[in-house]
Design an enzyme around this catalytic site. Structure first.
Site, mmCIF file in Angstrom:
data_model
loop_
_atom_site.group_PDB
_atom_site.id
_atom_site.type_symbol
_atom_site.label_atom_id
_atom_site.label_comp_id
_atom_site.label_asym_id
_atom_site.label_seq_id
_atom_site.Cartn_x
_atom_site.Cartn_y
_atom_site.Cartn_z
ATOM 1 N N ASP A 67 -119.196 -71.040 -50.346
ATOM 2 C CA ASP A 67 -119.390 -72.004 -49.266
ATOM 3 C C ASP A 67 -118.802 -71.537 -47.940
ATOM 4 O OD1 ASP A 67 -116.814 -72.205 -50.287
ATOM 5 O OD2 ASP A 67 -117.072 -74.221 -51.073
ATOM 6 N N ASP A 136 -111.408 -84.519 -55.799
ATOM 7 C CA ASP A 136 -112.483 -85.486 -56.064
ATOM 8 C C ASP A 136 -113.486 -84.929 -57.090
ATOM 9 O OD1 ASP A 136 -113.717 -83.519 -54.594
ATOM 10 O OD2 ASP A 136 -114.523 -84.847 -53.052
ATOM 11 N N HIS A 138 -115.048 -81.952 -56.790
ATOM 12 C CA HIS A 138 -116.090 -81.068 -56.245
ATOM 13 C C HIS A 138 -115.933 -79.638 -56.732
ATOM 14 C CE1 HIS A 138 -113.456 -80.356 -52.415
ATOM 15 N NE2 HIS A 138 -113.422 -79.256 -53.116
ATOM 16 N N GLU A 143 -119.991 -82.332 -53.359
ATOM 17 C CA GLU A 143 -119.148 -83.518 -53.422
ATOM 18 C C GLU A 143 -119.735 -84.524 -54.419
ATOM 19 O OE1 GLU A 143 -116.361 -83.364 -52.145
ATOM 20 O OE2 GLU A 143 -116.288 -83.000 -49.990
#
Ligand code: F6R
Length: 253
Positions: A67, A136, A138, A143
Protein backbone atom coordinates in the site's frame (compact mmCIF):
# COMPACT_ATOMS: atom_id res chain seq x y z
CA UNK A 1 -2.61 -21.73 10.33
CA UNK A 2 0.62 -22.19 12.25
CA UNK A 3 0.66 -19.70 15.11
CA UNK A 4 4.13 -19.39 16.63
CA UNK A 5 4.77 -17.97 20.07
CA UNK A 6 7.62 -15.46 20.17
CA UNK A 7 8.87 -14.13 23.48
CA UNK A 8 9.34 -10.58 22.19
CA UNK A 9 9.64 -8.35 19.12
CA UNK A 10 13.23 -9.41 18.54
CA UNK A 11 12.44 -13.11 18.48
CA UNK A 12 9.41 -12.49 16.28
CA UNK A 13 11.56 -10.56 13.82
CA UNK A 14 14.33 -13.17 13.74
CA UNK A 15 11.98 -16.10 13.22
CA UNK A 16 10.01 -14.35 10.49
CA UNK A 17 13.20 -13.11 8.81
CA UNK A 18 14.50 -16.69 8.68
CA UNK A 19 11.50 -17.71 6.61
CA UNK A 20 11.94 -14.77 4.24
CA UNK A 21 15.66 -15.54 3.94
CA UNK A 22 14.99 -19.23 3.17
CA UNK A 23 12.53 -18.18 0.50
CA UNK A 24 15.06 -15.89 -1.20
CA UNK A 25 17.97 -18.33 -0.86
CA UNK A 26 16.00 -21.23 -2.32
CA UNK A 27 14.38 -19.09 -5.05
CA UNK A 28 16.61 -16.08 -5.80
CA UNK A 29 14.07 -14.57 -8.22
CA UNK A 30 11.28 -14.66 -5.63
CA UNK A 31 8.44 -12.18 -5.74
CA UNK A 32 8.05 -10.75 -2.24
CA UNK A 33 4.97 -8.88 -1.08
CA UNK A 34 6.16 -6.32 1.47
CA UNK A 35 4.57 -4.32 4.28
CA UNK A 36 5.48 -1.15 6.14
CA UNK A 37 4.67 -0.03 9.69
CA UNK A 38 6.37 -0.84 12.97
CA UNK A 39 5.90 -4.60 12.81
CA UNK A 40 8.30 -5.50 9.96
CA UNK A 41 11.12 -3.14 11.00
CA UNK A 42 13.04 -5.86 12.85
CA UNK A 43 12.67 -8.24 9.91
CA UNK A 44 14.17 -5.70 7.52
CA UNK A 45 17.04 -5.08 9.95
CA UNK A 46 17.70 -8.80 10.22
CA UNK A 47 17.61 -9.28 6.44
CA UNK A 48 20.07 -6.39 5.99
CA UNK A 49 22.41 -8.06 8.50
CA UNK A 50 22.19 -11.35 6.66
CA UNK A 51 22.91 -9.54 3.40
CA UNK A 52 25.92 -7.77 4.97
CA UNK A 53 27.25 -11.11 6.19
CA UNK A 54 27.09 -12.32 2.58
CA UNK A 55 24.44 -14.92 3.36
CA UNK A 56 21.96 -13.74 0.77
CA UNK A 57 21.37 -11.43 -2.17
CA UNK A 58 18.29 -9.56 -3.35
CA UNK A 59 19.71 -8.96 -6.85
CA UNK A 60 17.06 -11.01 -8.60
CA UNK A 61 14.20 -10.44 -6.17
CA UNK A 62 11.10 -8.48 -7.19
CA UNK A 63 9.06 -6.69 -4.55
CA UNK A 64 5.49 -5.42 -4.51
CA UNK A 65 4.36 -3.34 -1.58
CA UNK A 66 0.91 -3.64 -0.12
CA UNK A 67 0.00 0.00 0.00
CA UNK A 68 0.79 3.70 -0.13
CA UNK A 69 -0.84 6.87 1.14
CA UNK A 70 -2.47 9.10 -1.44
CA UNK A 71 -0.98 12.53 -1.87
CA UNK A 72 2.49 11.88 -0.40
CA UNK A 73 5.52 12.17 -2.66
CA UNK A 74 8.18 9.43 -2.44
CA UNK A 75 10.54 11.81 -0.64
CA UNK A 76 8.06 12.61 2.14
CA UNK A 77 9.36 10.79 5.24
CA UNK A 78 5.92 9.38 6.07
CA UNK A 79 5.37 7.91 2.61
CA UNK A 80 5.75 4.17 2.25
CA UNK A 81 8.20 4.71 -0.62
CA UNK A 82 10.46 6.59 1.78
CA UNK A 83 9.94 4.02 4.53
CA UNK A 84 10.94 1.11 2.29
CA UNK A 85 14.05 2.84 0.99
CA UNK A 86 15.19 4.08 4.39
CA UNK A 87 14.52 0.82 6.20
CA UNK A 88 15.43 -1.77 3.61
CA UNK A 89 16.03 -1.12 -0.09
CA UNK A 90 18.90 1.36 0.37
CA UNK A 91 20.93 -1.24 2.24
CA UNK A 92 20.66 -4.28 -0.01
CA UNK A 93 21.47 -5.04 -3.64
CA UNK A 94 17.91 -5.03 -4.94
CA UNK A 95 17.56 -3.77 -8.49
CA UNK A 96 15.49 -0.59 -8.41
CA UNK A 97 13.50 -1.59 -11.50
CA UNK A 98 12.22 -4.55 -9.51
CA UNK A 99 10.69 -2.44 -6.73
CA UNK A 100 6.96 -1.79 -6.99
CA UNK A 101 4.85 0.41 -4.72
CA UNK A 102 1.50 2.06 -5.54
CA UNK A 103 1.97 5.61 -6.77
CA UNK A 104 0.30 7.81 -4.15
CA UNK A 105 0.73 10.84 -6.36
CA UNK A 106 -1.46 9.48 -9.12
CA UNK A 107 -4.72 11.36 -8.61
CA UNK A 108 -6.46 9.22 -11.18
CA UNK A 109 -7.54 6.40 -8.86
CA UNK A 110 -8.99 4.30 -11.65
CA UNK A 111 -5.75 4.45 -13.63
CA UNK A 112 -3.55 3.72 -10.61
CA UNK A 113 -5.57 0.76 -9.37
CA UNK A 114 -5.67 -0.65 -12.93
CA UNK A 115 -1.91 -0.15 -13.27
CA UNK A 116 -1.19 -2.02 -10.02
CA UNK A 117 -3.61 -4.81 -10.93
CA UNK A 118 -1.94 -5.21 -14.33
CA UNK A 119 1.45 -5.31 -12.64
CA UNK A 120 0.38 -8.01 -10.17
CA UNK A 121 -1.10 -9.94 -13.02
CA UNK A 122 2.06 -9.69 -15.08
CA UNK A 123 4.21 -10.82 -12.16
CA UNK A 124 2.03 -13.91 -11.99
CA UNK A 125 1.71 -14.32 -8.23
CA UNK A 126 3.47 -13.43 -5.02
CA UNK A 127 5.71 -16.13 -3.55
CA UNK A 128 5.73 -14.77 -0.03
CA UNK A 129 3.64 -11.98 1.46
CA UNK A 130 4.69 -10.18 4.64
CA UNK A 131 1.60 -9.03 6.50
CA UNK A 132 0.80 -6.98 9.58
CA UNK A 133 -2.60 -6.22 11.07
CA UNK A 134 -4.27 -3.00 12.14
CA UNK A 135 -6.11 -2.77 15.46
CA UNK A 136 -9.35 -2.66 13.46
CA UNK A 137 -8.38 -5.89 11.68
CA UNK A 138 -7.20 -4.32 8.44
CA UNK A 139 -4.65 -6.01 6.22
CA UNK A 140 -2.86 -3.77 3.77
CA UNK A 141 -5.30 -0.88 3.90
CA UNK A 142 -8.36 -3.09 3.46
CA UNK A 143 -10.45 -1.54 6.19
CA UNK A 144 -13.50 -3.23 7.78
CA UNK A 145 -16.31 -3.16 5.24
CA UNK A 146 -19.24 -5.14 3.85
CA UNK A 147 -17.20 -7.16 1.38
CA UNK A 148 -13.67 -8.44 0.80
CA UNK A 149 -12.17 -6.24 -1.94
CA UNK A 150 -10.75 -7.87 -5.04
CA UNK A 151 -8.17 -5.90 -6.99
CA UNK A 152 -6.27 -2.81 -5.93
CA UNK A 153 -8.43 -0.36 -4.03
CA UNK A 154 -8.54 3.38 -3.48
CA UNK A 155 -9.78 3.58 0.08
CA UNK A 156 -10.80 6.12 2.66
CA UNK A 157 -8.95 5.27 5.88
CA UNK A 158 -10.84 4.56 9.09
CA UNK A 159 -10.60 7.02 11.95
CA UNK A 160 -8.88 4.39 14.12
CA UNK A 161 -6.21 3.86 11.42
CA UNK A 162 -5.68 7.61 11.04
CA UNK A 163 -5.35 7.96 14.79
CA UNK A 164 -2.99 5.00 15.12
CA UNK A 165 -0.78 6.17 12.23
CA UNK A 166 -0.72 9.78 13.43
CA UNK A 167 2.28 8.76 15.58
CA UNK A 168 4.38 9.03 12.42
CA UNK A 169 3.18 12.58 11.62
CA UNK A 170 3.54 15.97 13.33
CA UNK A 171 -0.22 16.12 13.86
CA UNK A 172 -3.27 14.01 13.10
CA UNK A 173 -4.38 16.55 10.48
CA UNK A 174 -1.36 15.67 8.36
CA UNK A 175 -2.34 12.00 8.03
CA UNK A 176 -3.65 11.38 4.51
CA UNK A 177 -7.31 10.36 4.43
CA UNK A 178 -6.97 8.06 1.42
CA UNK A 179 -4.63 5.30 0.35
CA UNK A 180 -4.08 2.74 -2.38
CA UNK A 181 -3.92 -0.87 -1.30
CA UNK A 182 -3.67 -4.31 -2.75
CA UNK A 183 -7.06 -6.01 -2.34
CA UNK A 184 -7.75 -8.76 0.22
CA UNK A 185 -8.09 -11.42 -2.42
CA UNK A 186 -4.68 -10.71 -3.96
CA UNK A 187 -3.15 -10.86 -0.49
CA UNK A 188 -4.53 -14.29 0.24
CA UNK A 189 -3.55 -15.50 -3.23
CA UNK A 190 0.12 -15.33 -2.24
CA UNK A 191 1.75 -18.76 -2.11
CA UNK A 192 2.82 -18.19 1.48
CA UNK A 193 1.90 -15.54 4.03
CA UNK A 194 4.08 -14.48 6.93
CA UNK A 195 1.84 -12.75 9.45
CA UNK A 196 3.49 -10.69 12.19
CA UNK A 197 2.10 -8.84 15.19
CA UNK A 198 3.55 -7.40 18.33
CA UNK A 199 2.16 -5.60 21.36
CA UNK A 200 -0.94 -5.64 23.55
CA UNK A 201 -2.93 -3.38 21.22
CA UNK A 202 -3.19 -6.27 18.74
CA UNK A 203 -4.24 -8.96 21.25
CA UNK A 204 -8.02 -8.71 20.90
CA UNK A 205 -8.14 -8.30 17.15
CA UNK A 206 -5.82 -11.28 16.65
CA UNK A 207 -8.19 -13.52 18.55
CA UNK A 208 -11.13 -12.22 16.50
CA UNK A 209 -9.24 -12.60 13.24
CA UNK A 210 -8.03 -16.14 13.85
CA UNK A 211 -10.80 -17.63 15.98
CA UNK A 212 -13.88 -15.50 15.23
CA UNK A 213 -16.24 -15.43 12.26
CA UNK A 214 -14.83 -14.93 8.79
CA UNK A 215 -16.23 -11.51 8.00
CA UNK A 216 -15.19 -8.41 6.05
CA UNK A 217 -15.83 -6.52 9.29
CA UNK A 218 -12.50 -8.10 10.30
CA UNK A 219 -10.57 -8.24 7.01
CA UNK A 220 -7.75 -10.34 8.51
CA UNK A 221 -10.28 -13.10 9.26
CA UNK A 222 -10.02 -14.00 5.56
CA UNK A 223 -6.68 -15.60 6.43
CA UNK A 224 -8.65 -18.45 8.01
CA UNK A 225 -9.66 -19.72 4.59
CA UNK A 226 -6.04 -20.02 3.50
CA UNK A 227 -4.78 -21.12 6.90
CA UNK A 228 -2.58 -23.86 5.42
CA UNK A 229 -0.27 -21.26 3.92
CA UNK A 230 -0.13 -18.82 6.83
CA UNK A 231 2.78 -18.76 9.26
CA UNK A 232 1.97 -16.32 12.06
CA UNK A 233 4.73 -15.03 14.35
CA UNK A 234 3.37 -13.01 17.26
CA UNK A 235 4.94 -11.87 20.48
CA UNK A 236 3.66 -12.69 23.97
CA UNK A 237 1.66 -9.46 24.29
CA UNK A 238 -0.02 -9.79 20.91
CA UNK A 239 -0.92 -13.38 21.78
CA UNK A 240 -2.15 -12.66 25.31
CA UNK A 241 -5.87 -13.10 24.58
CA UNK A 242 -5.29 -16.17 22.39
CA UNK A 243 -3.09 -17.71 25.09
CA UNK A 244 -5.90 -17.19 27.59
CA UNK A 245 -8.63 -18.69 25.43
CA UNK A 246 -6.93 -21.07 22.96
CA UNK A 247 -3.54 -22.03 24.41
CA UNK A 248 -3.60 -25.32 22.49
CA UNK A 249 -3.43 -23.38 19.20
CA UNK A 250 -0.11 -21.73 20.00
CA UNK A 251 3.11 -23.45 18.91
CA UNK A 252 6.11 -23.08 21.21
CA UNK A 253 4.27 -21.79 24.25
C1 F6R B 1 1.41 -1.40 6.08
C2 F6R B 1 0.15 -2.12 6.16
C3 F6R B 1 -0.68 -2.05 7.39
C4 F6R B 1 0.10 -2.40 8.66
C5 F6R B 1 -0.81 -2.30 9.89
C6 F6R B 1 -0.04 -2.52 11.16
O1 F6R B 1 2.02 -1.59 4.81
O2 F6R B 1 -0.22 -2.74 5.22
O3 F6R B 1 -1.77 -2.93 7.26
O4 F6R B 1 0.61 -3.68 8.55
O5 F6R B 1 -1.41 -1.03 9.94
O6 F6R B 1 0.87 -1.49 11.34
P1 F6R B 1 1.99 -1.58 12.47
O7 F6R B 1 2.93 -2.64 12.06
O8 F6R B 1 2.63 -0.21 12.45
O9 F6R B 1 1.28 -1.87 13.73
Amino acid sequence: MKLFYCSDFDQMSKKAASVVASQVITKPDSILGLATGSSPLGIYRELIERYNRGEMSFKNVTTVNLDEYCGLSPDTPQSYHYFMHRNFFDYVDICHDNIHIPNGLNEDARAETARYDALLNKLGGIDLQLLGIGIDGHIGFNEPSDYFPKGTIHIELDESTIEMNSRFFQSIDEVPRYAYSMGCREIIDAKQIIFIASGKSKAEIIEKAFFGDITPKVPASLLQIVSDKVLAFCDRDALSVVIENHPEAVIGL
